[in-house]
Design a protein around this motif. Sequence first.
Motif, PDB file in Angstrom:
ATOM      1  N   ARG A  21      -7.822  14.198 155.148  1.00 27.49           N
ATOM      2  CA  ARG A  21      -8.339  15.360 154.453  1.00 27.49           C
ATOM      3  C   ARG A  21      -7.418  15.728 153.297  1.00 27.49           C
ATOM      4  N   SER A  22      -7.968  15.831 152.133  1.00 21.65           N
ATOM      5  CA  SER A  22      -7.192  16.176 150.951  1.00 21.65           C
ATOM      6  C   SER A  22      -6.790  17.643 150.987  1.00 21.65           C
ATOM      7  N   LYS A  23      -5.519  17.903 150.668  1.00 27.22           N
ATOM      8  CA  LYS A  23      -5.048  19.284 150.606  1.00 27.22           C
ATOM      9  C   LYS A  23      -5.705  20.045 149.473  1.00 27.22           C
ATOM     10  N   LYS A  24      -6.085  19.272 148.429  1.00 22.69           N
ATOM     11  CA  LYS A  24      -6.695  19.909 147.270  1.00 22.69           C
ATOM     12  C   LYS A  24      -8.190  20.147 147.466  1.00 22.69           C
ATOM     13  N   ASN A  25      -8.747  19.508 148.510  1.00 23.04           N
ATOM     14  CA  ASN A  25     -10.188  19.593 148.701  1.00 23.04           C
ATOM     15  C   ASN A  25     -10.494  20.723 149.668  1.00 23.04           C
ATOM     16  N   ARG A  26     -10.835  21.882 149.145  1.00 20.54           N
ATOM     17  CA  ARG A  26     -11.067  23.066 149.966  1.00 20.54           C
ATOM     18  C   ARG A  26     -12.414  23.029 150.655  1.00 20.54           C
ATOM     19  N   ARG A  27     -13.289  22.122 150.271  1.00 23.85           N
ATOM     20  CA  ARG A  27     -14.611  22.052 150.881  1.00 23.85           C
ATOM     21  C   ARG A  27     -14.645  21.122 152.093  1.00 23.85           C
ATOM     22  N   GLY A  28     -13.516  20.521 152.430  1.00 23.56           N
ATOM     23  CA  GLY A  28     -13.454  19.713 153.637  1.00 23.56           C
ATOM     24  C   GLY A  28     -13.917  18.288 153.489  1.00 23.56           C
ATOM     25  N   LYS A  29     -14.096  17.782 152.275  1.00 24.72           N
ATOM     26  CA  LYS A  29     -14.502  16.392 152.092  1.00 24.72           C
ATOM     27  C   LYS A  29     -13.319  15.463 152.360  1.00 24.72           C
ATOM     28  N   ASN A  30     -13.641  14.247 152.782  1.00 32.96           N
ATOM     29  CA  ASN A  30     -12.590  13.264 153.082  1.00 32.96           C
ATOM     30  C   ASN A  30     -12.118  12.571 151.821  1.00 32.96           C
ATOM     31  N   LYS A  31     -10.842  12.286 151.801  1.00 31.09           N
ATOM     32  CA  LYS A  31     -10.256  11.470 150.735  1.00 31.09           C
ATOM     33  C   LYS A  31      -9.823  10.150 151.358  1.00 31.09           C
ATOM     34  N   TRP A  32     -10.279   9.031 150.778  1.00 27.81           N
ATOM     35  CA  TRP A  32      -9.982   7.722 151.330  1.00 27.81           C
ATOM     36  C   TRP A  32      -8.648   7.214 150.810  1.00 27.81           C
ATOM     37  N   ILE A  33      -7.801   6.775 151.731  1.00 31.46           N
ATOM     38  CA  ILE A  33      -6.493   6.226 151.383  1.00 31.46           C
ATOM     39  C   ILE A  33      -6.484   4.751 151.763  1.00 31.46           C
ATOM     40  N   LEU A  34      -6.088   3.886 150.855  1.00 32.50           N
ATOM     41  CA  LEU A  34      -6.075   2.447 151.086  1.00 32.50           C
ATOM     42  C   LEU A  34      -4.760   2.016 151.721  1.00 32.50           C
ATOM     43  N   LYS A  35      -4.856   1.198 152.757  1.00 30.18           N
ATOM     44  CA  LYS A  35      -3.670   0.677 153.431  1.00 30.18           C
ATOM     45  C   LYS A  35      -3.761  -0.831 153.501  1.00 30.18           C
ATOM     46  N   GLU A  36      -2.796  -1.518 152.950  1.00 34.73           N
ATOM     47  CA  GLU A  36      -2.833  -2.981 152.930  1.00 34.73           C
ATOM     48  C   GLU A  36      -2.471  -3.542 154.298  1.00 34.73           C
ATOM     49  N   LYS A  37      -3.013  -4.714 154.580  1.00 30.12           N
ATOM     50  CA  LYS A  37      -2.716  -5.402 155.822  1.00 30.12           C
ATOM     51  C   LYS A  37      -1.258  -5.845 155.846  1.00 30.12           C
ATOM     52  N   THR A  38      -0.724  -5.992 157.044  1.00 32.27           N
ATOM     53  CA  THR A  38       0.650  -6.438 157.230  1.00 32.27           C
ATOM     54  C   THR A  38       0.649  -7.791 157.941  1.00 32.27           C
ATOM     55  N   ALA A  39       1.845  -8.354 158.078  1.00 30.56           N
ATOM     56  CA  ALA A  39       1.973  -9.633 158.784  1.00 30.56           C
ATOM     57  C   ALA A  39       1.453  -9.526 160.213  1.00 30.56           C
ATOM     58  N   VAL A  40       1.604  -8.349 160.833  1.00 33.52           N
ATOM     59  CA  VAL A  40       1.128  -8.152 162.207  1.00 33.52           C
ATOM     60  C   VAL A  40      -0.383  -8.377 162.294  1.00 33.52           C
ATOM     61  N   ASP A  41      -1.115  -7.888 161.295  1.00 28.89           N
ATOM     62  CA  ASP A  41      -2.562  -8.081 161.281  1.00 28.89           C
ATOM     63  C   ASP A  41      -2.917  -9.568 161.232  1.00 28.89           C
ATOM     64  N   PHE A  42      -2.224 -10.303 160.377  1.00 33.64           N
ATOM     65  CA  PHE A  42      -2.554 -11.725 160.223  1.00 33.64           C
ATOM     66  C   PHE A  42      -2.128 -12.536 161.439  1.00 33.64           C
ATOM     67  N   ILE A  43      -1.060 -12.113 162.094  1.00 30.82           N
ATOM     68  CA  ILE A  43      -0.654 -12.784 163.332  1.00 30.82           C
ATOM     69  C   ILE A  43      -1.753 -12.648 164.377  1.00 30.82           C
ATOM     70  N   SER A  44      -2.390 -11.481 164.432  1.00 35.78           N
ATOM     71  CA  SER A  44      -3.500 -11.309 165.380  1.00 35.78           C
ATOM     72  C   SER A  44      -4.665 -12.219 165.021  1.00 35.78           C
ATOM     73  N   TYR A  45      -4.938 -12.415 163.719  1.00 35.30           N
ATOM     74  CA  TYR A  45      -6.007 -13.331 163.303  1.00 35.30           C
ATOM     75  C   TYR A  45      -5.682 -14.767 163.697  1.00 35.30           C
ATOM     76  N   ILE A  46      -4.414 -15.141 163.521  1.00 29.54           N
ATOM     77  CA  ILE A  46      -3.988 -16.497 163.892  1.00 29.54           C
ATOM     78  C   ILE A  46      -4.165 -16.719 165.388  1.00 29.54           C
ATOM     79  N   GLU A  47      -3.794 -15.717 166.192  1.00 28.33           N
ATOM     80  CA  GLU A  47      -3.929 -15.857 167.641  1.00 28.33           C
ATOM     81  C   GLU A  47      -5.397 -15.965 168.045  1.00 28.33           C
ATOM     82  N   GLU A  48      -6.269 -15.237 167.366  1.00 29.86           N
ATOM     83  CA  GLU A  48      -7.707 -15.386 167.601  1.00 29.86           C
ATOM     84  C   GLU A  48      -8.142 -16.832 167.364  1.00 29.86           C
ATOM     85  N   LYS A  49      -7.692 -17.375 166.250  1.00 29.05           N
ATOM     86  CA  LYS A  49      -8.110 -18.726 165.869  1.00 29.05           C
ATOM     87  C   LYS A  49      -7.470 -19.773 166.772  1.00 29.05           C
TER      88      LYS A  49
END
Length: 279
Positions: A21-49
């Motif tokens: 929730r954005s502090k500047k957004n008084r109407r309660g709309k969501n603000k999307w924040i982008l988070k890049e994948k880490t090595a941990v994420d790719f290790i899980s993909y490798i284990e799947e494969k």
Amino acid sequence: MDDILNDKHNVFKYRNLKSQRSKKNRRGKNKWILKEKTAVDFISYIEEKRQTLLQSDFFQEVQETINNKLFSPHRPKIVDIVCYGIGSIEKSIISQYQFALVLILRDLFEITGKAYAYDPVSTPIDLEILLHYEINTINANEKAKRPITNQTLFYMPHCPLGLYNNVIASNWERNKLEKIILVGNRLDFYDETMSTTLLNRKAPYISSALTIIQSVPFPSIYLSPKYDDNLSINMPTGTFDNLCWQWFPIDGELEKLDGDIEFWGSKTTLEETEDLEII
């Protein structure tokens, strides 16, 4: 060698969307924040494969070849493994499958020595993944010119011709060639598709090796029928296409060539006379 990732887990930038929730957004709309994948994420993909491969018909056939051709008493135990040209694990599904097979083979062969890897397109996340799996990163582009002392598996899926030639050229002695197992493109394919003159010029060591090297192709069956074709973990076409187990005989055939100056003599490669990009 690698395709850009395109499945439900992976896109080019590998980003998760997290709402805050954005502090500047008084109407309660969501603000999307982008988070890049880490090595941990790719290790899980490798284990799947890795699990996908272990439960596949493809792996059952690979294991059969190893049991019948490459395990003792057929050959001495492999000590080290060297990987060239897998590509970016972060950016390619094919690379993830190819790397997962490396891990399976290391366990299957019970490799107790060193594991090494190099690809010029490796990212910082790729290097974290290699560190996690205790695989040593080769810091410089050695162009596959690595002489060996131990029984070594060279894992080189879909590499350029020059790399295969360099591996063989750097170990052009009977007691070293006998220690090599190569996973890579079927070398006699080049003999079938190139003129003798051109092959001798581009890869003279391969040209000579073809007279003695032995091989078994990778299986063409990929996944067990129990896998749904719609699953995103299905293996992309081309992952292990046209790959082959290749090795030099240890039953005295190379010994018969002792003293053959034409076979064992030093050879001039294209790389020594022209610029040749081999990675």
